[in-house]
Motif scaffolding. Sequence first.
Motif, PDB file in Angstrom:
ATOM      1  N   LEU A 165     -45.136  33.043  29.542  1.00 52.99           N
ATOM      2  CA  LEU A 165     -43.915  32.336  29.953  1.00 52.99           C
ATOM      3  C   LEU A 165     -44.258  30.996  30.606  1.00 52.99           C
ATOM      4  N   ASP A 166     -45.325  30.988  31.408  1.00 54.09           N
ATOM      5  CA  ASP A 166     -45.752  29.719  32.013  1.00 54.09           C
ATOM      6  C   ASP A 166     -46.142  28.716  30.929  1.00 54.09           C
ATOM      7  N   ILE A 216     -35.963  36.689  25.673  1.00 55.19           N
ATOM      8  CA  ILE A 216     -37.397  36.988  25.688  1.00 55.19           C
ATOM      9  C   ILE A 216     -37.646  38.145  26.641  1.00 55.19           C
ATOM     10  N   LEU A 229     -44.687  39.797  22.780  1.00 53.08           N
ATOM     11  CA  LEU A 229     -43.515  39.167  23.367  1.00 53.08           C
ATOM     12  C   LEU A 229     -42.380  39.310  22.354  1.00 53.08           C
ATOM     13  N   LEU A 244     -36.473  27.993  30.290  1.00 51.05           N
ATOM     14  CA  LEU A 244     -36.330  29.433  30.461  1.00 51.05           C
ATOM     15  C   LEU A 244     -35.218  29.706  31.460  1.00 51.05           C
TER      16      LEU A 244
END
Length: 204
Positions: free
Chosen positions: A8-9, A119, A172, A18
């Motif tokens: 995610l980063d 996600i 993911l 996000l």
Amino acid sequence: GKVMGTALDRLAGDGAELVPLDWPALREASELHLVLYGIGQALIAETAGAVPGLAASLPSGWVHWRRAIADIPHILQDAIALGQALAAADPELYARGVRRALALGDALDDALAGLDGLILPTTRTVAPRIPEGAPTAEEIYGDTALTAPFNLTGSPALSLPAGTSGGLPVGLQLVGRRGDDAALLAAALRLEAILSSSCQEPLP
């Protein structure tokens, strides 16, 4: 976990916006999927046994219905038994469940309006190792608590490699709105390009 956080980063660092999304029906949808699956399997089993020649005419992918009930894998026997018990206790349960599934799908579509997709992890654990000997039902089917809800709602979903943990792949999951498969695939292509360079370990 750490791998998902890193993924995610990576997405945020490459310009992805996000937005936190709370879909409170996730657990309900997972449990409802189990209920409808059990009743559905029971109906198939009963119909296949009641109609002469039907079992032999079923598609090859349904080969387990060609066997005697004793030869059906125990995970399916459990599903059939659950479905029979639920349907006997409440004959209207299946119909209500289908209506509720449609409503949950509508609510998820509304929550995803204006977004590329939802996600979340594909499973709650890393991929299991190949077992020695006869696998258990859990080893065959794995953890479906985060994927079954979208089978229930009919939402398009896919899994992308997000990295590895201890040499085992972590997925993911990307979920889109019903009927918007093309947009989901386009978003997945963009995410895959970003994530492909974030794996810390080579896949086994």
